[in-house]
Write an enzyme that holds these catalytic residues in place. Sequence first.
Site, PDB file in Angstrom:
ATOM      1  N   HIS A 127      -9.824   7.136  -8.497  1.00  0.00           N
ATOM      2  CA  HIS A 127      -8.725   6.546  -9.271  1.00  0.00           C
ATOM      3  C   HIS A 127      -7.722   5.810  -8.389  1.00  0.00           C
ATOM      4  O   HIS A 127      -6.960   4.976  -8.871  1.00  0.00           O
ATOM      5  CB  HIS A 127      -8.019   7.615 -10.117  1.00  0.00           C
ATOM      6  CG  HIS A 127      -7.058   8.487  -9.378  1.00  0.00           C
ATOM      7  ND1 HIS A 127      -7.362   9.771  -8.974  1.00  0.00           N
ATOM      8  CD2 HIS A 127      -5.772   8.279  -8.972  1.00  0.00           C
ATOM      9  CE1 HIS A 127      -6.314  10.307  -8.363  1.00  0.00           C
ATOM     10  NE2 HIS A 127      -5.343   9.420  -8.341  1.00  0.00           N
ATOM     11  N   ASP A 157     -14.226  11.730  -9.367  1.00  0.00           N
ATOM     12  CA  ASP A 157     -12.988  11.119  -8.877  1.00  0.00           C
ATOM     13  C   ASP A 157     -12.997  11.002  -7.361  1.00  0.00           C
ATOM     14  O   ASP A 157     -11.977  11.197  -6.702  1.00  0.00           O
ATOM     15  CB  ASP A 157     -11.739  11.883  -9.340  1.00  0.00           C
ATOM     16  CG  ASP A 157     -10.460  11.074  -9.106  1.00  0.00           C
ATOM     17  OD1 ASP A 157     -10.544   9.832  -9.099  1.00  0.00           O
ATOM     18  OD2 ASP A 157      -9.391  11.682  -8.904  1.00  0.00           O
ATOM     19  N   GLY A 228       0.509   9.290  -4.831  1.00  0.00           N
ATOM     20  CA  GLY A 228       0.274   8.765  -3.487  1.00  0.00           C
ATOM     21  C   GLY A 228      -0.423   9.764  -2.587  1.00  0.00           C
ATOM     22  O   GLY A 228      -1.071   9.382  -1.614  1.00  0.00           O
ATOM     23  N   SER A 230      -2.852  11.442  -3.681  1.00  0.00           N
ATOM     24  CA  SER A 230      -4.239  11.401  -4.148  1.00  0.00           C
ATOM     25  C   SER A 230      -5.154  10.841  -3.065  1.00  0.00           C
ATOM     26  O   SER A 230      -4.871   9.800  -2.470  1.00  0.00           O
ATOM     27  CB  SER A 230      -4.341  10.536  -5.400  1.00  0.00           C
ATOM     28  OG  SER A 230      -3.675  11.127  -6.480  1.00  0.00           O
ATOM     29  N   GLY A 285     -31.700  16.794 -19.885  1.00  0.00           N
ATOM     30  CA  GLY A 285     -32.273  16.053 -21.011  1.00  0.00           C
ATOM     31  C   GLY A 285     -31.716  16.474 -22.348  1.00  0.00           C
ATOM     32  O   GLY A 285     -32.218  16.038 -23.396  1.00  0.00           O
TER      33      GLY A 285
END
Length: 374
Positions: A127, A157, A228, A230, A285
Site C-alpha cells: 500500500h 500487503d 509513514g 508502513s 479449488g
Amino acid sequence: MKRTWLHWGAIGCGAFFALYAAQAFASGTSGDAIALEARKIEGEVYVKASSLVAALGGKGSFDPSTNTYRYVPGDVVPDVIEQVGDSVVAVIGKPQGSPARASDRFELAHGSGVIVSSDGWIVTNAHVIESMKEIIVLTQDEKQYKPTKVLRDPASDLALLKITATGLQAAKFADSDDIRPGETVIAIGTPVSFSLRNSATVGVVSGVNRSVNGSYRLLQTDAAINPGNSGGPLINTKGEVVGINTLKFVDVSVDNTGFSIPANTVQYIAEHLRTYGQVKRAYLGFELEESWEAVVGLATNKPMTVLWVDPASSAAKLGVKKGDSLYSLNQKKLSTKVDLNEELKHYLPGEKVTVTMLSNGDIVQRTLTLQAHP
C-alpha cells in the site's frame, strides 16, 4: 540494572569469572537462552568475559592490580537502533493523480522499507507504493536510488523494490514462530513527515497469531506506529526483524494497537516475488465459510463449510460439493481461513495434498491437486 558480584577465577589472561547471576545481566534481552564459553573448576562455573560482552553488549575491563573485572551493561535499545539503522530506508514519491499545479510541486507520499539483500532488494508494504509514481529509495547515508523493478502482492500487503546498488547492509530476520507476547520490540521508520526518517519507538509484542482483515496472521504491538512507518521493521533486542509494520487501529478511544507482518511470511512472499515475479499461491479449488466462533475470534475446533466448488477443479472431480466440511489438510487441523492460508504457504500449485472432510455424513479423505489461486 541490578548489580551482580562476580567471583574472579585465576586462569591467567583468559579472563574467566564465575557468573552467579547471569539472569540479571540478561534481563535486557528477549529471554532466549545464551550460550557462553565456560569452564568448570573446583565445582564453580567460570564464564569467559569476552563471551559475556559479545552476547549481552556493554563493556568490560580487567584490573590486574586488584584482580577484579568490571562490567558495565550496555543500553540495549540504542545499540540495536545503531546496529540496524543502515538496513532501514525511506521510500518517497509523487502520489498518483497529483495535481500539476505549481503550488503542489512538493506534494509527496512516503513510507519505509527494509534492505533484504546486499545487492539492492528492498521490502516494503504494497500500500506504500500502490498509488506512488517517481519512486525514490533513500538510504540512511542519504543516497538516492530509482527502483529498476517494482513487485507487489496486495494480498499480503508486501512489495519488493530492486535498486542498483551493492554492499548494502541487509537486515537479519528472526524466526517469527518463536516470538512470544511481552518481548521488547523497536519500530523504526519514517512517521508523519519525511524529515522524521529513521525514527524509533519502543514497546512489546502485545499478541501473536492475530487475524485482522488479512490472508495471514499478524503480530500485534504497542510500539507507536504512525503513518509513514508502513513498510518499516519491527525489531527485537537481538537486532533481528520480527515483522514489517503494516497497519494500526485508529480511533479516539484506541491507543497503541499496531500490527506487523511476521518475518516468516515476509520471507515467503519475498522469495516468491524474487523467484517468480509474483506469489504462486496454492488453492484447494473451493471456497469456505468459517464458524461463528472463528469469525469472532474464539478458539474452536469446528470445521469450515464448503460454500462453492470450482467445477474445473480437482476437488469437483473427486466429489467435493457445497455443504461438505473441511477438517484437516495433510493431518493439520484447520478451523479458520487464516489457518488454511498459513498451511498452504508450504505448497505450490500442482502439488498434491490430502484433505479430511465430512461429506454425506461420512468422514472421507481425498487427495487433491492444488490449483493456482484465482
